[in-house]
Design an enzyme around this catalytic site. Structure first.
Site, PDB file in Angstrom:
ATOM      1  N   GLY A   9       3.316  -2.205  32.783  1.00 37.54           N
ATOM      2  CA  GLY A   9       2.353  -3.223  33.156  1.00 37.54           C
ATOM      3  C   GLY A   9       1.068  -2.543  33.578  1.00 37.54           C
ATOM      4  CG  ASN A 102       4.421  -2.555  45.680  1.00 39.93           C
ATOM      5  OD1 ASN A 102       3.770  -1.630  46.170  1.00 39.93           O
ATOM      6  ND2 ASN A 102       3.836  -3.568  45.063  1.00 39.93           N
ATOM      7  CE  LYS A 179       1.759   0.740  47.777  1.00 42.46           C
ATOM      8  NZ  LYS A 179       2.214   1.205  46.448  1.00 42.46           N
ATOM      9  CB  SER A 249       0.813  -6.770  42.988  1.00 46.61           C
ATOM     10  OG  SER A 249       1.551  -6.624  44.191  1.00 46.61           O
ATOM     11  CD  GLU A 261       7.047  -5.458  43.148  1.00 43.20           C
ATOM     12  OE1 GLU A 261       7.777  -4.555  42.737  1.00 43.20           O
ATOM     13  OE2 GLU A 261       5.839  -5.298  43.405  1.00 43.20           O
TER      14      GLU A 261
END
Length: 307
Positions: A9, A102, A179, A249, A261
């Site tokens: 992607g 992620n 993160k 995202s 996600e």
């Protein structure tokens, strides 16, 4: 070096394109429309520094990993098990699998399913999107962070030669959590509001909500024994000024009608908080609202419950 990108992607196409531009033999494995465009014209790699068409191989078949020295796993967290099962029969014995995903658990999940292979977690800090089949658009950043290990020097050198800044850390866990905190502050709110970061954070009460979500994340991290700085909020807040036009995202997934996600972001903090006895009401609310938006029209939100 021969490199395959499983789940090409936005993230996979960006790093795959840079590696191919640097001379590596790269194969993108992704959706049929994207693959067809790349085979026909090459990948349009539109970055802040250049706009070029990069020729490379592409396939819809996971068997295309068969001759790869490295496999970059860039699938969504929800597809980790399926991706591992798909590539497992074809991986070379010495193949290295890099998890550019992620969440905190994907490398461990891949390692459990690919016990004969080395799996390396890689933290990604890149604002990228697929602007269309065969067209990658880069909005900012692009650095990677990896943990120290037997493969870290080779990984860092190959990416650095492709123009990608790489940092090697002795302990990756704190960076992974840092993160995660940023994602928990921005992703859900960007998806719910359908606004880019710069506009979103100006909404009434939004900055306070983000601060509360961050405080909950820090409390869970502390209970986990993760040494995060107590003053992480200024770094989190600065992202809105650094990337005012960026959408998360999660927002991009929902806009395309895809499952996000969120279970591995705010949902992960909620699960760990429950296990450790740390309240996470703001993260729970953000997680629940995104799950509502994920549900098909007229469908049951429980159809998309967290695992």
């Amino acid at each position: 070096m021969k490199i395959a990108i499983m789940g090409a992607g936005a993230v996979g196409s960006y790093y795959g394109g840079l590696l191919a531009r640097a001379g590596h033999a790269v194969t993108l494995i992704g959706r049929a429309s994207h693959v067809a465009a790349v085979l026909r014209d090459g990948l349009r790699l539109q970055t802040l520094a250049f706009d070029e068409w990069v020729p490379m191989r592409a396939s819809v078949d996971p068997a295309a990993v068969a001759d790869a020295d490295w496999v970059l796993c860039c699938v969504k967290s929800n597809d980790t098990e399926a991706a591992a099962a798909a590539i497992s029969p074809y991986l070379r014995d010495q193949a290295l699998v890099l998890s550019l995903q992620n969440g905190l658990e994907n490398a461990e999940r891949l390692q459990a399913l690919l016990p004969r292979h080395r799996v390396q977690p890689v933290l990604v800090y890149a604002a990228v999107e697929l602007a269309g089949p065969g067209h990658l658009r880069h909005h900012g950043r692009g650095e990677l962070v990896i943990g120290a290990g037997p493969d870290s020097e080779a990984i860092a050198t190959s990416f650095a030669d492709a123009g990608v800044p790489v940092q090697v850390l002795a302990d990756l866990r704190a960076a992974q959590w840092s993160k995660l905190v940023v994602n928990c502050a921005y992703n859900a709110l960007s998806a719910i509001s359908r606004l880019p970061y710069g506009r979103m954070i100006q909404g009434p009460g939004i900055e306070a909500t983000m601060r509360e979500a961050v405080a909950e994340c820090l409390a869970v991290a502390h209970a986990e024994g993760i040494p995060l700085p107590a003053d992480l909020w200024p770094q989190v807040r600065a992202l809105a000024d650094a990337m005012p036009t960026q959408q998360s995202s999660t927002a991009q997934d929902l806009a395309r009608g895809r499952r996000s996600e969120i279970d591995q972001l705010n949902g992960y903090v909620v699960r760990r908080g429950a296990a450790l006895g740390v309240p996470t009401p703001v993260n729970r609310a953000l997680h629940g609202l995104v799950k509502l938006l994920e549900a098909p029209p007229g469908g049951d939100p429980a159809d998309h419950r967290a695992d």
